[in-house]
Design a protein around this motif. Structure first.
Motif, PDB file in Angstrom:
ATOM      1  N   ALA A  14      11.438  10.387   7.348  1.00 33.78           N
ATOM      2  CA  ALA A  14      12.496   9.402   7.572  1.00 33.78           C
ATOM      3  C   ALA A  14      12.354   8.164   6.690  1.00 33.78           C
ATOM      4  CB  ALA A  14      12.521   8.993   9.044  1.00 33.78           C
ATOM      5  N   LEU A  15      11.219   8.002   6.036  1.00 34.53           N
ATOM      6  CA  LEU A  15      10.995   6.830   5.196  1.00 34.53           C
ATOM      7  C   LEU A  15      11.750   6.935   3.874  1.00 34.53           C
ATOM      8  CD1 LEU A  15       7.130   6.436   5.657  1.00 34.53           C
ATOM      9  CD2 LEU A  15       8.892   4.914   6.586  1.00 34.53           C
ATOM     10  N   GLU A  16      12.149   5.791   3.351  1.00 32.94           N
ATOM     11  CA  GLU A  16      12.707   5.735   2.006  1.00 32.94           C
ATOM     12  C   GLU A  16      11.589   6.136   1.031  1.00 32.94           C
ATOM     13  OE1 GLU A  16      15.852   5.071   1.144  1.00 32.94           O
ATOM     14  OE2 GLU A  16      16.349   4.929   3.269  1.00 32.94           O
ATOM     15  N   PRO A  17      11.928   6.670  -0.136  1.00 30.46           N
ATOM     16  CA  PRO A  17      10.889   7.151  -1.064  1.00 30.46           C
ATOM     17  C   PRO A  17       9.789   6.132  -1.377  1.00 30.46           C
ATOM     18  CG  PRO A  17      13.030   7.907  -1.787  1.00 30.46           C
ATOM     19  CD  PRO A  17      13.273   6.962  -0.624  1.00 30.46           C
ATOM     20  N   ASP A  18      10.156   4.863  -1.609  1.00 27.56           N
ATOM     21  CA  ASP A  18       9.140   3.852  -1.918  1.00 27.56           C
ATOM     22  C   ASP A  18       8.209   3.635  -0.719  1.00 27.56           C
ATOM     23  OD1 ASP A  18       7.939   1.740  -3.583  1.00 27.56           O
ATOM     24  OD2 ASP A  18       8.772   0.412  -2.044  1.00 27.56           O
ATOM     25  N   ASP A  19       8.788   3.535   0.470  1.00 27.02           N
ATOM     26  CA  ASP A  19       7.961   3.364   1.671  1.00 27.02           C
ATOM     27  C   ASP A  19       7.110   4.602   1.933  1.00 27.02           C
ATOM     28  OD1 ASP A  19       8.735   0.780   2.223  1.00 27.02           O
ATOM     29  OD2 ASP A  19      10.279   1.355   3.676  1.00 27.02           O
ATOM     30  N   ARG A  20       7.645   5.777   1.639  1.00 25.46           N
ATOM     31  CA  ARG A  20       6.883   7.014   1.833  1.00 25.46           C
ATOM     32  C   ARG A  20       5.643   7.014   0.940  1.00 25.46           C
ATOM     33  NH1 ARG A  20      10.539  10.863   0.412  1.00 25.46           N
ATOM     34  NH2 ARG A  20      11.568  10.405   2.384  1.00 25.46           N
ATOM     35  N   GLY A  25      -0.234   6.441   0.514  1.00 25.26           N
ATOM     36  CA  GLY A  25      -1.402   5.815  -0.099  1.00 25.26           C
ATOM     37  C   GLY A  25      -2.298   5.141   0.928  1.00 25.26           C
ATOM     38  N   MET A  26      -1.694   4.383   1.845  1.00 25.13           N
ATOM     39  CA  MET A  26      -2.494   3.694   2.861  1.00 25.13           C
ATOM     40  C   MET A  26      -3.085   4.689   3.856  1.00 25.13           C
ATOM     41  SD  MET A  26      -3.855   0.905   3.899  1.00 25.13           S
ATOM     42  CE  MET A  26      -3.012  -0.436   3.091  1.00 25.13           C
ATOM     43  N   ARG A  27      -2.317   5.669   4.254  1.00 27.38           N
ATOM     44  CA  ARG A  27      -2.816   6.686   5.193  1.00 27.38           C
ATOM     45  C   ARG A  27      -4.023   7.411   4.598  1.00 27.38           C
ATOM     46  NH1 ARG A  27      -0.698  12.391   6.204  1.00 27.38           N
ATOM     47  NH2 ARG A  27      -1.453  12.894   8.302  1.00 27.38           N
ATOM     48  N   ALA A  28      -3.941   7.769   3.325  1.00 27.68           N
ATOM     49  CA  ALA A  28      -5.061   8.439   2.656  1.00 27.68           C
ATOM     50  C   ALA A  28      -6.298   7.543   2.643  1.00 27.68           C
ATOM     51  CB  ALA A  28      -4.667   8.837   1.235  1.00 27.68           C
ATOM     52  N   LEU A  29      -6.111   6.258   2.383  1.00 27.74           N
ATOM     53  CA  LEU A  29      -7.238   5.324   2.385  1.00 27.74           C
ATOM     54  C   LEU A  29      -7.866   5.243   3.771  1.00 27.74           C
ATOM     55  CD1 LEU A  29      -9.038   3.223   0.978  1.00 27.74           C
ATOM     56  CD2 LEU A  29      -7.301   1.511   1.572  1.00 27.74           C
ATOM     57  N   LEU A  30      -7.037   5.122   4.807  1.00 27.85           N
ATOM     58  CA  LEU A  30      -7.567   5.040   6.176  1.00 27.85           C
ATOM     59  C   LEU A  30      -8.424   6.261   6.513  1.00 27.85           C
ATOM     60  CD1 LEU A  30      -4.398   3.834   8.131  1.00 27.85           C
ATOM     61  CD2 LEU A  30      -6.318   2.437   7.331  1.00 27.85           C
ATOM     62  N   LEU A  31      -7.902   7.435   6.237  1.00 27.52           N
ATOM     63  CA  LEU A  31      -8.619   8.664   6.586  1.00 27.52           C
ATOM     64  C   LEU A  31      -9.855   8.875   5.715  1.00 27.52           C
ATOM     65  CD1 LEU A  31      -5.527  10.919   7.294  1.00 27.52           C
ATOM     66  CD2 LEU A  31      -7.080   9.867   8.974  1.00 27.52           C
ATOM     67  N   GLU A  32      -9.824   8.366   4.496  1.00 28.93           N
ATOM     68  CA  GLU A  32     -11.003   8.425   3.632  1.00 28.93           C
ATOM     69  C   GLU A  32     -12.100   7.500   4.156  1.00 28.93           C
ATOM     70  OE1 GLU A  32     -12.256   6.611  -0.653  1.00 28.93           O
ATOM     71  OE2 GLU A  32     -10.277   7.533  -0.527  1.00 28.93           O
ATOM     72  N   LEU A  33     -11.713   6.289   4.567  1.00 22.94           N
ATOM     73  CA  LEU A  33     -12.693   5.306   5.029  1.00 22.94           C
ATOM     74  C   LEU A  33     -13.336   5.709   6.352  1.00 22.94           C
ATOM     75  CD1 LEU A  33     -10.751   2.024   4.241  1.00 22.94           C
ATOM     76  CD2 LEU A  33     -12.748   2.923   3.017  1.00 22.94           C
ATOM     77  N   ILE A 100      -6.881 -10.861  17.908  1.00 16.16           N
ATOM     78  CA  ILE A 100      -7.107  -9.418  17.830  1.00 16.16           C
ATOM     79  C   ILE A 100      -5.885  -8.630  17.338  1.00 16.16           C
ATOM     80  CG2 ILE A 100      -8.886  -9.434  19.624  1.00 16.16           C
ATOM     81  CD1 ILE A 100      -6.702  -8.270  21.535  1.00 16.16           C
ATOM     82  N   ARG A 101      -4.960  -9.295  16.697  1.00 14.88           N
ATOM     83  CA  ARG A 101      -3.762  -8.607  16.215  1.00 14.88           C
ATOM     84  C   ARG A 101      -3.272  -9.263  14.938  1.00 14.88           C
ATOM     85  NH1 ARG A 101       1.775  -8.842  18.359  1.00 14.88           N
ATOM     86  NH2 ARG A 101       0.916 -10.403  19.763  1.00 14.88           N
ATOM     87  N   GLY A 102      -3.079  -8.429  13.916  1.00 16.38           N
ATOM     88  CA  GLY A 102      -2.604  -8.936  12.637  1.00 16.38           C
ATOM     89  C   GLY A 102      -1.694  -7.942  11.948  1.00 16.38           C
ATOM     90  N   VAL A 103      -0.963  -8.429  10.963  1.00 17.73           N
ATOM     91  CA  VAL A 103      -0.005  -7.623  10.208  1.00 17.73           C
ATOM     92  C   VAL A 103      -0.442  -7.582   8.751  1.00 17.73           C
ATOM     93  CG1 VAL A 103       2.397  -7.416   9.480  1.00 17.73           C
ATOM     94  CG2 VAL A 103       1.861  -8.312  11.761  1.00 17.73           C
ATOM     95  N   LEU A 104      -0.552  -6.380   8.249  1.00 21.76           N
ATOM     96  CA  LEU A 104      -0.932  -6.153   6.856  1.00 21.76           C
ATOM     97  C   LEU A 104       0.247  -5.486   6.158  1.00 21.76           C
ATOM     98  CD1 LEU A 104      -3.301  -5.988   4.734  1.00 21.76           C
ATOM     99  CD2 LEU A 104      -3.772  -3.732   5.669  1.00 21.76           C
ATOM    100  N   GLY A 105       0.818  -6.143   5.157  1.00 24.89           N
ATOM    101  CA  GLY A 105       1.873  -5.508   4.366  1.00 24.89           C
ATOM    102  C   GLY A 105       1.262  -4.353   3.582  1.00 24.89           C
ATOM    103  N   VAL A 106       1.925  -3.200   3.605  1.00 24.64           N
ATOM    104  CA  VAL A 106       1.397  -2.029   2.903  1.00 24.64           C
ATOM    105  C   VAL A 106       1.821  -2.113   1.440  1.00 24.64           C
ATOM    106  CG1 VAL A 106       1.375   0.486   2.780  1.00 24.64           C
ATOM    107  CG2 VAL A 106       1.412  -0.651   5.010  1.00 24.64           C
TER     108      VAL A 106
END
Length: 130
Positions: A14-20, A25-33, A100-106
């Motif tokens: 459902a994401l636009e191509p840029d958001d996808r 990229g961020m999902r891959a980093l999370l799972l790698e870390l 305990i809550r923050g927003v990180l722009g992807v």
């Protein structure tokens, strides 16, 4: 975006191509870390927990209409709005909403690659919060 997502693939599609691309990229980093992160759909978006404790949730349903990664500790832990964050953020990547809550722009792929060490350091420390 549809009103309700039941799978990560559905969210991704459902994401636009840029958001996808940013999401992937961020999902891959999370799972790698932290390969022990468990990914589910919560709050209508991919959410990651470690040992049953909420840690991170993607968000696109925000005023800015941008892809964000929420750093949080779930709904059961008390928070102090305006309190000092429990994790240092020397690179200034996060807009802190409470202690305990923050927003990180992807970021896009180029920005993520350029500042990968900063993102990895922050996320690794966040995931390790007891």
């Amino acid at each position: 975006m549809p009103a309700k997502h039941t799978t990560v693939d559905g969210f991704r599609a459902a994401l636009e191509p840029d958001d996808r691309a940013r999401f992937e990229g961020m999902r891959a980093l999370l799972l790698e870390l932290e390969p022990r992160l468990t990914e589910t759909i919560k709050w209508n978006a991919p959410s990651f927990d470690l040992d049953g404790r909420d840690r991170l949730t993607f968000n696109v349903m925000n005023r800015q209409r941008e892809l964000q990664l929420l750093l949080h500790l779930g709904a059961s832990r008390a928070e102090t709005r305006g309190g000092a964050p429990i994790v240092d953020d020397p690179a200034g990547l996060v807009r802190w909403l409470s202690d305990i809550r923050g927003v990180l722009g992807v970021p896009d792929a180029a920005a993520l690659a350029e500042r990968r060490r900063d993102y990895a350091d922050l996320i690794t420390r966040w995931i390790a919060v007891p």
